[in-house]
Write a protein that holds these residues in place. Structure first.
Motif, mmCIF file in Angstrom:
data_model
loop_
_atom_site.group_PDB
_atom_site.id
_atom_site.type_symbol
_atom_site.label_atom_id
_atom_site.label_comp_id
_atom_site.label_asym_id
_atom_site.label_seq_id
_atom_site.Cartn_x
_atom_site.Cartn_y
_atom_site.Cartn_z
ATOM 1 N N VAL A 35 0.846 -1.196 0.000
ATOM 2 C CA VAL A 35 0.000 0.000 0.000
ATOM 3 C C VAL A 35 0.881 1.245 0.000
ATOM 4 N N SER A 36 1.898 1.238 0.887
ATOM 5 C CA SER A 36 2.776 2.410 0.991
ATOM 6 C C SER A 36 3.548 2.644 -0.300
ATOM 7 N N LEU A 37 4.035 1.558 -0.909
ATOM 8 C CA LEU A 37 4.776 1.688 -2.157
ATOM 9 C C LEU A 37 3.890 2.295 -3.240
ATOM 10 N N SER A 38 2.660 1.810 -3.337
ATOM 11 C CA SER A 38 1.751 2.329 -4.367
ATOM 12 C C SER A 38 1.495 3.810 -4.142
ATOM 13 N N LEU A 39 1.364 4.168 -2.857
ATOM 14 C CA LEU A 39 1.162 5.578 -2.537
ATOM 15 C C LEU A 39 2.371 6.406 -2.979
ATOM 16 N N VAL B 176 -6.956 6.636 6.391
ATOM 17 C CA VAL B 176 -5.526 6.539 6.688
ATOM 18 C C VAL B 176 -5.142 5.059 6.725
ATOM 19 N N PRO B 177 -4.312 4.605 5.772
ATOM 20 C CA PRO B 177 -4.000 3.171 5.722
ATOM 21 C C PRO B 177 -3.387 2.672 7.030
ATOM 22 N N LEU C 213 -7.249 -2.830 3.321
ATOM 23 C CA LEU C 213 -5.883 -2.537 2.850
ATOM 24 C C LEU C 213 -5.682 -3.027 1.421
ATOM 25 N N THR C 214 -6.203 -4.232 1.126
ATOM 26 C CA THR C 214 -6.063 -4.759 -0.228
ATOM 27 C C THR C 214 -6.730 -3.826 -1.226
#
Lengths: 304, 368
Positions: free
Chosen positions: B265-269, B319-320, B348-349
């Motif tokens: 998730v963080s990487l995609s962000l 907020v993830p 999250l997915t």
């Protein structure tokens, strides 16, 4: 056969397109020739290169590289061209060898496969192959960038101001390399702000404020210059420049190295100029006839 | 594939040769765990207090001893009058004062009733609250010992049991928080910066004019940070188990799996931010303001979400880190399985798919 065909390309920047970078540009580059785009900074050279390398979309007009449209067939074009941007664009924290290896791999080839093409250039930087690219001198950086742009044996090579910021000796060497590449059958489009480099191209386009002034062979451009050209020199150059500007039979006068170049309206002006020089007894003025070069022509076109 | 691997290798060169950045990336979790674990804590220990003992009898003495013996309080001074009490508070020497009236023992024995006064410095309300309740608890304990042998008419005894964290350790709370923070920092900020850096340096121009597919470029840039995050997850877990004695009650595999999901998730962000940002500063600023602050404030790690007004509670849902934080707490501390966290996992997915699609769609195949 034409490698590059540009038809009526226009491009402007800004929200409303108020900053025109290119205005209705058209030209063609023959396969296997060395074509120069000559113009000062801000003339639109980089924009033109980015459109041709599929990095920017033109507002108007069409362009093809190796017969393929730069918008529709951008993927295919990207496989066949080599591009060296004006700014040094390699990884400074990677060594010479690692940079070359990296670019060879992402272009689906290897150094060994096309070594013969870059050999003449690469041998000059090979002693430094373990050195970080960021620590190379300006001339060596350009050689490495050229090697990286050539590593996949492109059919067309785009070089955006490759000699800007490079010393005179390296510049000369660089042009020698380009001649060698041309001999291998690669079409080369090169841009430069240095007028003296124009004579090294097969054909040049003079570009100014996004518009092409003329396209011709370097000799053809010089031949187009239709006015008598003289050079003058005296002890007080500034005074001389101002005095000459006021003479009616002089079309244009501008500083050129240690002389002022004088463009006369017509052949009759020569006698009048000689008379004027003779009349100025207080200050000794030295005049001589000169052969126009590309820079004289460029200034002439600009003032048209 | 060969292109992809070469690209990943090049990324590792970048990270490996920038020693300072690598040190920060790998050292940050260690430092954060140590700081939160040993320095920054809201548990009150060894608070300085003063006693004004007007009784000086056996009962008072044994009460004072009992208070002094607790690890929460340090008896700093024995005072003789109220003026001194005020003075000590003013000087800031003490956090709390205990006033025992004269005839404390006699009152206790003859009237079955005695008073003690607790005065606390409420300039920090949380500390004052905690200290007074600790002091009251000790006094209650003292009283129950005195009445041990007598039978009282009515007594209600409260028996407390703190589930999942019987020692009320702060570490149980912040380890999941630190995990969320570190992963978010490493993945989002570093990926965003590294892609924008290529744009700034001009190397993106050459890479775009190569046959390599732009989507592959984006993914190749993210891979090294995914691996780096795995190292960080391992560091945090090992440190918290060994140094902070926070157990992993649930399945380690599930915990790592969920962590990888949050990393993605963080990487995609990060990729999404890089698609929009033109300079490294912008990328850093967006990452910090738009991600880091909400993560600290709205994930439930620093401030309980339940106490927030409705708008903030609603906002916290996007907020993830909030979802990841509750997953880690559930798995690590409560020892729940996937059945306990399926909802959060699903959220999250969904977020990951959304951000990744957006990032790839917004990635420019041209310069402008």
């Amino acid at each position: 056969m034409q490698s590059i065909v540009v038809k009526n390309i226009s491009k402007s920047y800004g929200k409303k397109g108020e900053i025109a970078a290119l205005h209705d540009i058209s030209f063609e580059v023959e396969t296997g020739s060395l074509f120069g785009i000559i113009g000062p900074d801000g003339a639109g050279k980089t924009t033109l290169f980015r459109i041709l390398t599929t990095l920017l979309l033109a507002d108007k007009g069409t362009a093809t590289v190796e017969g393929m449209d730069v918008v529709l067939s951008f993927k295919e074009i990207r496989k066949r061209i080599g591009y060296m941007p004006g700014k040094f664009s390699l990884y400074p924290d990677l060594s010479v060898e690692e940079n070359l290896n990296f670019f060879a791999t992402i272009f689906n080839t290897s150094i060994e496969e096309n070594y013969d093409l870059i050999k003449d250039i690469y041998v000059q930087i090979e002693p430094f192959k373990k050195r970080k690219a960021g620590k190379l001198s300006g001339g060596m950086k350009q050689k490495l960038a050229l090697s990286c742009a050539l590593i996949h044996r492109p059919e067309v090579l785009f070089l955006d101001e490759p000699t800007t910021g490079v010393d005179a000796v390296s510049r000369k060497e660089f042009w020698e390399m380009l001649k060698g590449l041309k001999a291998q059958g690669i079409t080369i489009l090169v841009s430069t702000p240095y007028m003296d480099e124009a004579s090294l191209c097969d054909k040049v386009a003079l570009i100014q404020k996004g518009q092409i002034l003329t396209i011709n062979t370097p000799q053809g451009i010089v031949d187009e210059f239709e006015y008598p050209l003289w050079a003058a020199k005296s002890a007080n150059m500034l005074q001389l420049l101002n005095n000459l500007k006021n003479l009616p039979y002089i079309k244009d006068v501008y500083p050129f190295g240690e002389y002022h170049h004088i463009v006369l309206q017509s052949a009759e002006g020569v006698e009048l100029l000689k008379k004027y020089v003779a009349s100025q007894t207080a200050e000794k003025i030295e005049i001589l006839k000169v052969v126009p070069n590309i820079e004289d022509c460029f200034i002439g076109f600009m003032n048209k | 594939m060969r292109q992809f691997l070469a690209f990943v290798k090049k990324e590792f060169f970048h990270i490996g040769r920038d020693k300072r950045t690598m040190f920060i990336l790998l050292g940050m979790p260690v430092v954060q765990i140590v700081i939160f674990g040993f320095a920054l804590t809201n548990e009150v220990k060894n608070a300085h207090i003063a006693i004004l003992d007007n009784a000086k009898d056996p009962a008072a003495n044994s009460l004072i001893q009992q208070i002094d013996a607790s690890r929460y309080f340090d008896v700093e001074k024995n005072l003789v009058n109220y003026v001194q009490v005020e003075e000590e508070f003013r000087k800031g020497n003490i956090k709390l004062a205990l006033v025992i009236p004269a005839h404390f023992n006699e009152d206790l024995i003859h009237f079955n009733k005695a008073q003690v006064q607790i005065i606390a410095d409420a300039s920090d309300p949380n500390v004052a609250n905690t200290l007074t309740s600790y002091a009251s608890a000790i006094i209650m304990d003292f009283q129950s010992r005195m009445t041990k042998n007598k039978s009282l008419p009515y007594t209600i005894q409260t028996e407390l049991r703190m589930l999942y964290n019987p020692q009320l350790k702060g570490a149980y709370n912040f380890v999941p928080g630190v995990m969320a923070m570190v992963l978010l920092l490493v993945c989002t900020m570093m990926t965003a910066i590294t892609i924008v850096k290529e744009k700034e340096m001009g190397t993106m121009e050459i890479i775009l004019v190569s046959p390599m597919r732009p989507q592959l470029v984006v993914i190749a840039k993210a891979v090294p940070y995914l691996l780096l995050s795995l190292v960080n997850i391992a560091t945090i877990l090992i440190l918290s188990v060994t140094a902070l004695e926070v157990p992993i009650n649930g399945s380690v595999l599930l915990l790592i799996g969920e962590s990888i999901l949050f990393t993605l998730v963080s990487l995609s962000l990060g990729l999404l931010i890089s698609a929009g940002a033109a300079s490294q500063q912008t990328a850093m600023f967006i990452s910090l303001v738009a991600l880091f602050l909400p993560t600290i404030m709205l994930s439930g790690f620093m401030f309980p979400i339940e106490n927030m007004p409705l708008p903030l509670r609603t906002m916290s849902n996007i907020v993830p880190a909030k979802w990841y934080y509750s997953i880690v707490r559930a798995v690590m501390i409560k020892g729940l399985g996937i059945s306990g966290v399926w909802k959060e996992t699903l959220v999250l997915t969904g977020m990951m798919l959304f951000f990744l699609t957006m990032a790839i769609r917004r990635f420019k195949i041209r310069l402008a």
